[in-house]
Design a protein around this motif. Sequence first.
Motif, PDB file in Angstrom:
ATOM      1  N   SER A 154       0.842  -1.181   0.000  1.00  0.00           N
ATOM      2  CA  SER A 154       0.000   0.000   0.000  1.00  0.00           C
ATOM      3  C   SER A 154       0.881   1.236   0.000  1.00  0.00           C
ATOM      4  O   SER A 154       2.084   1.159   0.242  1.00  0.00           O
ATOM      5  N   GLY A 155       0.276   2.378  -0.265  1.00  0.00           N
ATOM      6  CA  GLY A 155       0.991   3.640  -0.211  1.00  0.00           C
ATOM      7  C   GLY A 155       1.356   4.236  -1.548  1.00  0.00           C
ATOM      8  O   GLY A 155       1.859   5.365  -1.607  1.00  0.00           O
TER       9      GLY A 155
ATOM     10  N   SER B 166       4.232   0.678   2.151  1.00  0.00           N
ATOM     11  CA  SER B 166       4.151  -0.300   3.226  1.00  0.00           C
ATOM     12  C   SER B 166       3.782  -1.656   2.655  1.00  0.00           C
ATOM     13  O   SER B 166       3.136  -1.750   1.608  1.00  0.00           O
TER      14      SER B 166
ATOM     15  N   TYR C 149       8.729  -1.531   4.930  1.00  0.00           N
ATOM     16  CA  TYR C 149       8.548  -0.178   4.424  1.00  0.00           C
ATOM     17  C   TYR C 149       9.586   0.157   3.357  1.00  0.00           C
ATOM     18  O   TYR C 149      10.685  -0.399   3.333  1.00  0.00           O
TER      19      TYR C 149
ATOM     20  N   ARG D  52       5.958   6.972   0.899  1.00  0.00           N
ATOM     21  CA  ARG D  52       6.304   5.832   1.740  1.00  0.00           C
ATOM     22  C   ARG D  52       5.398   4.656   1.416  1.00  0.00           C
ATOM     23  O   ARG D  52       4.174   4.754   1.542  1.00  0.00           O
TER      24      ARG D  52
END
Length: 121
Positions: free
Chosen positions: A7-8, A21, A80, A19
């Motif tokens: 995601s992100g 994730s 991350y 960022r």
Amino acid sequence: QVHLVESGGGLVLPGGSLRLSCAASGFTFSSSAMSWVRQVLGKGLEWVSGINTDGDNTSYADSVKGRFTISRDNAKNTLYLQMASLKPEDTAVYYCVKSKGGSWTNPLDAWGQGTLVTVSS
């Protein structure tokens, strides 16, 4: 079964930051090295970054070195990728990838579905 959910991703201006994730489940996250791999539309895969089990050893492709930072939170089963100074050339689908064992040089045995990062004005 192993599940990796990125995601992100999204649209960001050149020079901006983003960022990513990766939420991991179905395995002992803290026992596996992890990597980020990306694919530019119409091109091949490029390994971006790897991290060992404890997060104290990392490696980066030359194309992102100094701009991207990989990290992990084993308590949250999350990987991350902090991306800064983004360039249009960074536009790609980014995949969270699991290694078999504690080194990112081991065979890659699970992939997420990917998240699209678009760097454009």
